[in-house]
Design an enzyme around this catalytic site. Structure first.
Site, PDB file in Angstrom:
ATOM      1  N   ASP A 140       0.683  -1.347  -0.117  1.00 40.69           N
ATOM      2  CA  ASP A 140       0.132  -0.065   0.027  1.00 40.69           C
ATOM      3  C   ASP A 140       0.932   1.165  -0.012  1.00 40.69           C
ATOM      4  OD1 ASP A 140      -2.595  -1.002   0.014  1.00 40.69           O
ATOM      5  OD2 ASP A 140      -2.684  -1.155   1.955  1.00 40.69           O
ATOM      6  N   GLU A 163      -3.260  17.049   8.215  1.00 37.09           N
ATOM      7  CA  GLU A 163      -2.962  17.860   7.269  1.00 37.09           C
ATOM      8  C   GLU A 163      -3.492  19.314   7.832  1.00 37.09           C
ATOM      9  OE1 GLU A 163      -4.812  15.237   7.459  1.00 37.09           O
ATOM     10  OE2 GLU A 163      -4.641  13.909   5.721  1.00 37.09           O
TER      11      GLU A 163
END
Length: 704
Positions: free
Chosen positions: A317, A358
C-alpha cells in the site's frame, strides 16, 4: 500482570544460563526413540549407538579386553553425537519457553466480566467461549480475542506489541478488533469473544515461541527426505564393507577382523552420513520462526516464514508503507491578483479547529513562513465548520462585532470548491484549474481555499516519501524482487509517487478486486507474492497471497485471512519479513553445504585408518595409507578423532544455526558463489584442522 505479559523484551542471549541448564535436561528427554524418529538421520545414529553399546557390554562380560577401552570411547561419542543434536534443538526451543510460561501464567490469572441475560458475572478467562460477551472498563485486562460491539476505549497493547502509546478501539469495522491480554486505559467497551480456548492470539504466540506445534516446512521435508536417502545409501555401503575388507584381507594375507568391529563400522557410518545438518535442521527451522517473533511478527506456520524467503513480487500500500501516510502542507499557490499572505491567513483560519495532521500542518506552515497566529478567532465567536464526507470541505465563519458575517472561508477538494463557487454564482479561475492539474501530476494533493465566494488559491499537500525507502526498493530489485505500489490515487498522482519512490509498477485507483486480480495474475506466471493489509477489503487478497501479513490493528477478517500478523502494525515490516525468510533459507543452505563438504574430509581420516594395512606384503603399511594425508597418529586415534570431531562440530555450529547466516541483498548467483566458497571450501578445510588437533590431543593423552 503487565510485567509478566510483556511479550517484546530484550533479545535473549543464545547461551543464557537458564536456557542451557533446561536444554541439558530436555536433550536427555529427546533421546526417546519415539521422539527421535522424526529426525531419521539422528535416529539411525541412536540405533547404531545402541548396538555398539550392546556389543561393548557383551565384550566386557566375556572378558574380551583387547580393545574394550577404544570401543567404549567410540560408543560414548556416538551417544554424545545424538545428545548434542538434541541439545541444539532444545536450545532453540528453550529460548521461548520461559516467555511462554509467563504469558500462560498471566492469562490464567485474568478474570472476565461476562454478560449473561443483561447480568454481569465474574468468570475465569479460560472459561470463555466463542460468542460470549464481556464488559471491560478502565484498568481491566481484556480476557480474550474479540471485537468491540459497543463503546470506545483507549487500549494499552504494549503487552503484545511492546509499544507504549495507547490505541483507540471502538465498535464498527476498522478498529474494532481487540487482543486478549491487553489493558483498557479509559472508558467502557463491550466485547464479543471471537476465539475458543486454545485458539486465541495469545495461545498462538505461546505455542510458537516454545516451538510446541512447529510443523516442518515443504523445503525442510524435502531436505529431510534427501538426507534420509543419503543415509540409506551409506548404510548399505557400510553393511557391505566387511565383505570387501574380508576379500581384501584374504588377498593381502592379513586378518581384518579388528578393523570391522561393530563400533568401528558404526564410526564409519556416522562419519559418512550427514549428521551435522541432520542434527541442526530442526534448530534452524525453530530459530527462523523465533527471528520473526523477535521482529513482532507472528507466523501461523513455518511454511509462511519459508515462503517469505522465496517471494519475488511484493504488493505494498502507498499510504503508511511507501509514504508517511500524513499529507503535510508544503506550499501556498495564490490565484492571480491574490496576495500570498492573504491566502496563507485564510487557509490557517480555516484550519484552526482541524485536528487532522493535514490541518495542523497548514497552521504550522503559515506560522513558520509568515509568522501568523490565528488562535484568537476562538475568542470572537467564530463558528468552525468540520469536514464531512458529503461536502468534502471544512471552514470557518468569523462574524463582525454586530454579528453579521464578515468572512466566510472554505477549503476543500477542487471539485467540491468548484461546485460551492458555482452555487454562489461565481466563476472558478482557469489558472487555478491548471495549477490543480499540475499539482496532481507531481503526486501532491491540492486543497482550494475560497473566501466569500472568491477563490484565493491552493494549499499544496504532499504525502512525503519515507526516508530510505527508495534505497530499500533498490535492494529488493537487486534480490530479484519486483515491487508493486497499490493506491487509491488517480493515475497521474500514482505515477509521480511511484517514480519518486522507485517502485517497479503501480496500481492506481485500486479496488479490492484489483488487488486480488493482480495477485492471481502474478501467481499464474509462476511468481510467489507477498502482500500486507489491514482492512476487511484486503482479506481476499491476503488469503490469496503466498505471504499475507495482516496488521494487528486491523480488522478480525484481515487477521484471519493472512498467514502472518504484524504486532507493531508497521506496514514496512513486509520488507523485513522477506529478509528474515531469505535468512532462514540461506542458513539452511549454508549449513547443508558445510555438512556435506566436511563429510568428504572425514573420509581421509577414517578410510585410511581402516584400510591402510591392506596389500602391505611385508611393508609396514600398504599403498592405501597414502590417503592418510593428515598423518594421523594411529588407526585407532584417527577413527576416534573423526568421531569426536563429528560430535563437537554440531555444538560449535549451534550459534550460527540460531543467529542465522548474515543477510545481504544480492542476487542468487552471488549467494551461491559465496556459499560454496565459505561453507563449501570451509567445510572441507575445517575437518582437516579439527581432526588433526584432536588426534594430537588423543595421542598426547594416550587415550588409545
Amino acid at each position: 500482570m503487565e510485567k509478566e505479559l510483556k511479550f517484546r523484551s530484550k533479545l535473549t542471549a543464545t547461551f543464557d544460563r537458564k536456557i542451557i541448564l533446561q536444554a541439558l535436561v530436555d536433550a536427555l528427554k529427546k533421546l526417546d526413540p519415539r521422539t527421535l524418529i522424526k529426525n531419521p538421520v539422528m535416529f539411525v545414529v541412536e540405533v547404531v549407538a545402541f548396538l555398539s553399546t550392546f556389543v561393548v557390554a557383551k565384550s566386557a562380560f566375556s572378558n574380551h579386553e583387547s580393545a574394550i577401552s577404544f570401543d567404549i570411547q567410540i560408543t560414548l561419542w556416538l551417544w554424545i553425537t545424538v545428545y548434542f543434536a538434541n541439545f541444539a534443538e532444545a536450545v532453540a526451543e528453550g529460548r521461548g519457553k520461559a516467555q511462554a510460561e509467563a504469558l500462560r501464567r498471566a492469562r490464567s490469572e485474568t478474570i472476565a466480566r461476562k454478560l449473561d441475560g443483561g447480568k454481569e458475572a465474574r468468570v475465569n478467562a479460560n472459561d470463555l467461549r466463542k460468542g460470549d460477551v464481556v464488559v471491560c472498563e478502565t484498568g481491566d485486562v481484556i480476557p480474550a480475542d474479540g471485537v468491540v460491539i459497543e463503546g470506545i476505549a483507549s487500549v494499552d497493547e504494549s503487552a503484545i506489541t511492546g509499544e507504549s502509546a495507547p490505541v483507540i478501539r471502538e465498535s464498527g469495522e476498522e478498529r474494532s478488533a481487540v487482543t486478549g491480554g491487553t489493558k483498557v486505559l479509559s472508558d467502557h467497551i463491550v466485547v464479543r469473544i471471537t476465539a475458543e480456548p486454545g485458539g486465541t492470539f495469545l495461545d498462538r504466540i505461546i505455542s510458537l515461541v516454545e516451538g510446541a506445534k512447529r510443523q516442518k516446512t515443504p523445503n525442510e521435508i524435502a531436505l529431510t527426505i534427501l538426507l534420509s536417502a543419503l543415509t540409506i545409501v551409506f548404510l548399505l555401503a557400510v553393511a557391505t564393507f566387511p565383505l570387501f575388507m574380508q576379500y581384501a584381507g584374504n588377498a593381502s594375507g592379513i586378518s581384518v577382523d579388528k578393523y570391522t568391529t561393530l563400533p568401528i563400522l558404526a564410526s564409519l557410518l556416522v562419519c559418512l552420513i550427514p549428521t551435522t545438518i541432520g542434527g541442526l535442521l530442526s534448530a534452524i527451522g525453530i530459530s527462523g520462526l523465533d527471528r520473526l517473533i523477535r521482529k513482532n511478527v507472528i507466523a501461523t506456520s513455518g511454511r509462511a516464514a519459508e515462503a517469505a524467503g522465496d517471494v519475488d513480487v511484493l504488493l505494498l500500500d502507498k499510504t503508511g508503507t511507501i509514504t508517511l501516510g500524513n499529507r503535510m502542507a508544503s506550499g501556498f499557490i495564490p490565484a492571480p491578483g491574490v496576495n500570498i499572505e492573504r491566502l496563507a491567513d485564510a487557509a490557517q483560519l480555516s484550519s484552526v479547529a482541524d485536528e487532522t495532521p493535514e490541518g495542523r500542518s497548514i497552521v504550522i506552515l503559515a506560522k513558520e513562513k509568515y509568522g501568523m497566529r490565528a488562535t484568537e478567532v476562538r475568542d470572537v465567536g467564530a463558528t468552525f465548520i468540520p469536514f464531512s464526507a458529503q461536502t468534502k470541505m471544512s471552514g470557518v465563519e468569523i462574524p463582525a462585532t454586530d454579528r453579521t458575517v464578515v468572512r466566510s472561508i472554505r477549503k476543500g477538494s477542487g471539485e467540491a470548491i468548484k461546485k460551492y463557487v458555482a452555487e454562489l454564482g461565481r466563476l472558478f479561475p482557469q489558472s487555478v484549474q491548471k495549477n490543480l492539474e499540475e499539482i496532481a501530476r507531481q503526486g501532491s494533493t491540492p486543497l482550494v481555499v475560497v473566501e466569500n465566494g472568491e477563490v484565493l488559491g491552493i494549499v499544496q499537500l504532499k504525502d512525503v516519501i519515507k526516508g530510505g525507502i527508495k534505497e530499500r526498493f533498490a535492494q529488493l530489485r537487486r534480490m530479484g524482487i519486483k515491487t508493486v505500489m497499490i493506491t487509491g490515487d488517480n493515475a497521474l498522482t500514482a505515477a509521480a509517487i511511484a517514480a519518486e519512490a522507485g517502485v517497479d509498477d503501480f496500481i492506481a485507483e485500486a479496488k479490492p478486486e484489483d488487488k486480488l486480480g493482480r495477485i492471481r495474475a502474478e501467481q499464474a506466471n509462476g511468481h510467489l507474492v507477498g502482500m500486507i493489509g489491514d482492512g476487511t477489503n484486503d482479506a481476499p487478497a491476503l488469503a490469496q497471497a503466498d505471504v499475507g501479513i495482516a496488521m494487528n490493528s486491523g480488522t478480525q477478517a484481515a487477521r484471519e485471512a493472512g498467514n502472518m500478523v504484524d504486532l507493531d502494525s508497521n506496514p514496512t515490516k513486509l520488507i523485513e519479513v522477506v529478509e528474515t525468510g531469505k535468512k532462514l533459507l540461506m542458513t539452511r543452505g549454508a549449513l547443508t553445504t558445510f555438512s556435506i563438504a566436511n563429510d568428504v574430509s572425514k573420509y581421509f581420516a577414517i578410510i585410511p585408518a581402516m584400510t591402510g594395512a591392506l596389500y602391505a606384503f611385508g611393508n609396514p603399511v600398504g599403498p592405501l595409507s597414502a590417503l592418510n594425508i593428515m598423518r594421523l597418529g594411529s588407526p585407532q586415534s584417527a577413527i576416534l578423532s573423526a568421531v569426536i570431531f563429528n560430535a563437537i562440530i554440531i555444538v560449535l555450529l549451534v550459534p550460527l544455526a540460531l543467529r542465522g547466516v548474515k543477510y545481504r541483498p544480492v542476487g542468487a548467483s552471488v549467494i551461491l558463489r559465496r556459499n560454496l566458497l565459505i561453507y563449501g571450501l570451509g567445510g572441507i578445510i575445517a575437518p582437516f584442522i579439527g581432526i588433526k588437533l584432536i588426534d594430537m590431543i588423543v595421542n598426547a593423552l594416550r587415550l588409545v
